[in-house]
Design an enzyme around this catalytic site. Structure first.
Site, PDB file in Angstrom:
ATOM      1  N   ASN A 113       0.807  -1.220   0.000  1.00 23.47           N
ATOM      2  CA  ASN A 113       0.000   0.000   0.000  1.00 23.47           C
ATOM      3  C   ASN A 113       0.845   1.277   0.000  1.00 23.47           C
ATOM      4  O   ASN A 113       0.457   2.272  -0.581  1.00 23.47           O
ATOM      5  CB  ASN A 113      -0.999  -0.013   1.164  1.00 23.47           C
ATOM      6  CG  ASN A 113      -0.328  -0.002   2.516  1.00 23.47           C
ATOM      7  OD1 ASN A 113       0.727  -0.600   2.693  1.00 23.47           O
ATOM      8  ND2 ASN A 113      -0.922   0.671   3.469  1.00 23.47           N
ATOM      9  N   GLU A 129       4.038  -4.826  12.426  1.00 20.98           N
ATOM     10  CA  GLU A 129       3.112  -3.697  12.203  1.00 20.98           C
ATOM     11  C   GLU A 129       1.991  -4.244  11.346  1.00 20.98           C
ATOM     12  O   GLU A 129       2.181  -4.487  10.149  1.00 20.98           O
ATOM     13  CB  GLU A 129       3.837  -2.548  11.481  1.00 20.98           C
ATOM     14  CG  GLU A 129       5.051  -1.988  12.211  1.00 20.98           C
ATOM     15  CD  GLU A 129       4.689  -1.095  13.391  1.00 20.98           C
ATOM     16  OE1 GLU A 129       3.496  -0.834  13.615  1.00 20.98           O
ATOM     17  OE2 GLU A 129       5.622  -0.675  14.099  1.00 20.98           O
ATOM     18  N   CYS A 140      -3.153   1.431   6.584  1.00 19.51           N
ATOM     19  CA  CYS A 140      -3.475   0.735   7.836  1.00 19.51           C
ATOM     20  C   CYS A 140      -4.141   1.671   8.832  1.00 19.51           C
ATOM     21  O   CYS A 140      -4.900   1.237   9.685  1.00 19.51           O
ATOM     22  CB  CYS A 140      -2.210   0.132   8.424  1.00 19.51           C
ATOM     23  SG  CYS A 140      -0.921   1.357   8.696  1.00 19.51           S
ATOM     24  N   GLU A 199       7.909   1.253  16.052  1.00 21.56           N
ATOM     25  CA  GLU A 199       8.991   1.777  15.233  1.00 21.56           C
ATOM     26  C   GLU A 199       8.899   3.297  15.308  1.00 21.56           C
ATOM     27  O   GLU A 199       7.944   3.853  15.847  1.00 21.56           O
ATOM     28  CB  GLU A 199       8.880   1.243  13.801  1.00 21.56           C
ATOM     29  CG  GLU A 199       9.053  -0.278  13.756  1.00 21.56           C
ATOM     30  CD  GLU A 199       9.162  -0.893  12.356  1.00 21.56           C
ATOM     31  OE1 GLU A 199       8.932  -0.198  11.361  1.00 21.56           O
ATOM     32  OE2 GLU A 199       9.468  -2.099  12.284  1.00 21.56           O
TER      33      GLU A 199
HETATM   34  P1  NAD Z   1       0.340  -9.291   3.442  1.00 18.91           P
HETATM   35  O1  NAD Z   1       0.414  -9.748   4.852  1.00 18.91           O
HETATM   36  O2  NAD Z   1      -0.422 -10.113   2.471  1.00 18.91           O
HETATM   37  O3  NAD Z   1       1.807  -9.167   2.820  1.00 18.91           O
HETATM   38  C1  NAD Z   1       2.801  -8.333   3.399  1.00 18.91           C
HETATM   39  C2  NAD Z   1       4.159  -8.846   2.979  1.00 18.91           C
HETATM   40  O4  NAD Z   1       4.377 -10.118   3.579  1.00 18.91           O
HETATM   41  C3  NAD Z   1       4.313  -9.064   1.472  1.00 18.91           C
HETATM   42  O5  NAD Z   1       5.629  -8.729   1.091  1.00 18.91           O
HETATM   43  C4  NAD Z   1       4.101 -10.561   1.333  1.00 18.91           C
HETATM   44  O6  NAD Z   1       4.713 -11.116   0.196  1.00 18.91           O
HETATM   45  C5  NAD Z   1       4.757 -11.064   2.605  1.00 18.91           C
HETATM   46  N1  NAD Z   1       4.305 -12.388   3.060  1.00 18.91           N
HETATM   47  C6  NAD Z   1       3.131 -13.008   2.823  1.00 18.91           C
HETATM   48  N2  NAD Z   1       3.127 -14.235   3.416  1.00 18.91           N
HETATM   49  C7  NAD Z   1       4.309 -14.366   4.055  1.00 18.91           C
HETATM   50  C8  NAD Z   1       4.889 -15.393   4.858  1.00 18.91           C
HETATM   51  N3  NAD Z   1       4.250 -16.534   5.109  1.00 18.91           N
HETATM   52  N4  NAD Z   1       6.120 -15.185   5.355  1.00 18.91           N
HETATM   53  C9  NAD Z   1       6.782 -14.033   5.129  1.00 18.91           C
HETATM   54  N5  NAD Z   1       6.294 -13.031   4.364  1.00 18.91           N
HETATM   55  C10 NAD Z   1       5.064 -13.191   3.849  1.00 18.91           C
HETATM   56  O7  NAD Z   1      -0.190  -7.807   3.497  1.00 18.91           O
HETATM   57  P2  NAD Z   1      -0.551  -6.875   2.271  1.00 18.91           P
HETATM   58  O8  NAD Z   1      -1.853  -7.337   1.691  1.00 18.91           O
HETATM   59  O9  NAD Z   1       0.635  -6.718   1.405  1.00 18.91           O
HETATM   60  O10 NAD Z   1      -0.765  -5.467   3.028  1.00 18.91           O
HETATM   61  C11 NAD Z   1      -1.970  -5.072   3.579  1.00 18.91           C
HETATM   62  C12 NAD Z   1      -1.949  -5.247   5.079  1.00 18.91           C
HETATM   63  O11 NAD Z   1      -0.847  -4.564   5.645  1.00 18.91           O
HETATM   64  C13 NAD Z   1      -3.179  -4.665   5.753  1.00 18.91           C
HETATM   65  O12 NAD Z   1      -3.645  -5.557   6.722  1.00 18.91           O
HETATM   66  C14 NAD Z   1      -2.651  -3.393   6.396  1.00 18.91           C
HETATM   67  O13 NAD Z   1      -3.384  -2.945   7.508  1.00 18.91           O
HETATM   68  C15 NAD Z   1      -1.276  -3.801   6.766  1.00 18.91           C
HETATM   69  N6  NAD Z   1      -0.415  -2.633   6.961  1.00 18.91           N
HETATM   70  C16 NAD Z   1      -0.032  -2.307   8.223  1.00 18.91           C
HETATM   71  C17 NAD Z   1       0.755  -1.181   8.445  1.00 18.91           C
HETATM   72  C18 NAD Z   1       1.203  -0.792   9.834  1.00 18.91           C
HETATM   73  O14 NAD Z   1       2.118   0.015   9.939  1.00 18.91           O
HETATM   74  N7  NAD Z   1       0.601  -1.309  10.877  1.00 18.91           N
HETATM   75  C19 NAD Z   1       1.150  -0.403   7.356  1.00 18.91           C
HETATM   76  C20 NAD Z   1       0.736  -0.761   6.082  1.00 18.91           C
HETATM   77  C21 NAD Z   1      -0.044  -1.888   5.888  1.00 18.91           C
END
Ligand code: NAD
Length: 479
Positions: A149, A247, A281, A460
């Site tokens: 995102n 996060e 998020c 962080e």
């Molecule tokens: P996601 O969890 O699908 O993927 C995030 C990352 O993790 C990607 O690079 C993905 O390839 C990797 N990943 C997926 N499975 C994995 C595994 N088993 N082991 C290691 N890595 C793995 O999330 P997304 O759809 O890319 O992002 C959206 C989510 O991120 C939403 O829930 C949003 O709220 C959250 N988000 C949180 C913050 C925060 O600061 N709290 C900021 C931005 C987004």
């Protein structure tokens, strides 16, 4: 159409398997790049390069590392327009947001952590017969895993403190938005980082990401992404005694009290709800409004949301871009159906707009406001991560706080009131890591960033990032 390779030891290399994954532009669904589909053997290569580079990088002075971060910031700044174009195309986000938020923040991340390590202090504790002093030491090889995102914004938020504190890095950006991560690797090389200090492995989360989390030589994992993924990452990292920062997701409330500055609150709720097409998020995806102003507020809010300009992300006047993928749009649409099934009224949006032939296959969805739902409904409590805001009414401060806290998540909230006492009380009572009063997404990079409950573990930002990306060692000298 570009080929995006892994970046290992300052070399562009394909995945050992020779396999590729398509990268699509959300606004058109066209394939704009293919990325290396990496597996455990590619992660091994990247970690080995990072491990070889680690001792020499750890011995560099703080000043050298801070200078490198400043040099990276300079190049990012020089290439701001190119990077913004890339990010806008790859993520479907508006060019205005990429130019004014995403890429400037990437520049600031490197500048900020250059300054942070220059001014860092560790403690000295004197005893009558001994002197303790504390050293900050790099961890070694750290793994950074980021979502789609805010691709460059979040990758640099981790890479800058990791490098500035003397670690070497292997990162795994989202497979959906790989473009600016590859550009960053080039920029870091151009700025003068030695080979192996910054490495990048593209690929799927369950393959490359999982292998990075499980690798025994990766001593810390900083992960930003979904809550379910975070649980898997946490289990794999925790059982291997790694430092871990998670996060995760959010379902954040915007609390609007009758004494709020009405216009400011409406504008704030729209911005909090729909920035980045609701894919932040921190987005305020549930508006809790005091009953005495609820009718007027909801009418003004819906009118403003319905008037948001959706369309070509590269047009500077566009306010709402595309959703990240067709699968994600379908997920959001399922929630719109669920909202109806739960008894909600779709006050605006929810349809696929006609933006002409060029965007016929793009993942656009008109921004949605849902009214009439219980605040405990699934639509009002589960993270949708799209342009959907539910509106709920409350009578008392206590009721508003109970509604806001009635979700599994605990990331952020915004409170709109002109009553100072109320602002303090409500802010203190909310079960979240961050509260804004009469604002949303105002960021000072020194402050702790992170959530509680299902929104994550750890903080962080500022010294919290320095703490995470380093180990403190106390030395006690008998006098
Ligand atoms: P996601 O969890 O699908 O993927 C995030 C990352 O993790 C990607 O690079 C993905 O390839 C990797 N990943 C997926 N499975 C994995 C595994 N088993 N082991 C290691 N890595 C793995 O999330 P997304 O759809 O890319 O992002 C959206 C989510 O991120 C939403 O829930 C949003 O709220 C959250 N988000 C949180 C913050 C925060 O600061 N709290 C900021 C931005 C987004």
């Amino acid at each position: 159409m570009r080929d995006l390779y892994n970046f290992i030891d300052s070399q562009h290399v394909p995945a050992r398997s020779g396999q590729w994954l398509d990268d699509r532009a959300p606004a058109t669904d066209a394939v704009i790049a293919r990325i290396a589909r990496s597996g455990a053997e590619d992660v091994n290569d990247a970690v080995a390069a990072a491990k070889r580079a680690a001792p020499a990088w750890a011995r560099t002075s703080t000043a050298e590392r801070a200078d490198l971060c400043d040099a990276i910031a300079d190049v990012l700044d020089k290439r701001l327009d190119d990077l913004a174009d890339l990010e806008s195309r790859d993520a479907g986000k508006t060019i205005t947001q990429a130019r004014t938020i995403d890429i400037p923040r990437a520049v600031r991340n490197f500048r900020f952590f250059a300054g942070a390590v220059r001014h860092d202090e560790t403690g000295c504790h004197e005893m009558s017969d001994a002197l303790n002093y504390t050293l900050r030491r790099p961890i070694g090889v750290v793994g950074l895993i980021t979502p789609w995102n805010l691709p460059l914004y979040l990758l640099t938020w981790k890479a800058a403190p990791a490098l500035a504190t003397g670690n070497t890095v292997v990162c795994k950006p989202s497979e959906l938005t790989p473009m600016t991560a590859s550009a960053l690797a080039e920029i870091i090389r151009e700025a003068g980082a030695p080979p192996g200090v910054f490495n990048l492995v593209h690929g799927l989360g369950g393959e490359a990401g999982q292998a990075l989390v499980e690798h025994p030589d990766v001593r810390a994992i900083s992960f930003t992404g979904g809550t379910a993924t975070g649980a898997r990452v946490g289990a794999a990292a925790g059982s291997r005694y790694k430092k871990l920062s998670l996060e995760l997701g959010g379902k954040n409330s915007t609390l609007v009290f009758a004494d709020a500055d009405f216009e400011m609150a409406v504008a704030g709720a729209v911005r909090a709800g729909f920035t980045n097409t609701g894919q932040v998020c921190l987005c305020g995806s549930r508006v809790l409004v005091e009953r005495s102003i609820a009718k007027r507020f909801t009418e003004a809010f819906v009118a403003r949301v319905a008037a948001l300009r959706m369309g070509d992300p590269s047009d500077p006047t566009t306010e709402v871009g595309a959703l990240i993928s067709s699968a994600h749009r379908e997920k959001v649409e399922r929630y719109v159906s669920l909202a109806r099934a739960e008894g909600g009224t779709i006050a605006c949006g929810g349809t696929r707009p006609d933006l002409g032939a060029r965007f016929a296959n793009g993942n656009f969805l008109a921004p949605i406001v849902v009214t009439g739902l219980a605040s405990t409904a699934r639509t009002a409590t589960e993270e949708i991560f799209g342009p959907v805001v539910t509106v709920h009414e409350f009578d008392t401060d206590d009721e508003a706080v109970t509604m806001a806290n009635g979700v599994d998540y605990g990331l952020a909230a915004s409170v709109w009131t002109t009553n100072l006492k109320r602002a303090h009380h409500v802010a203190a009572a909310l079960e979240v890591g961050m509260v804004w009063v009469n604002d949303w997404l105002k960021r000072d990079l020194r402050v702790p960033f992170g959530g509680i409950k299902a929104s994550g573990v750890g903080r962080e930002g500022g010294r919290h990032s320095l703490e995470f990306f380093s180990e403190l060692k106390n030395v006690c000298i008998a006098l």
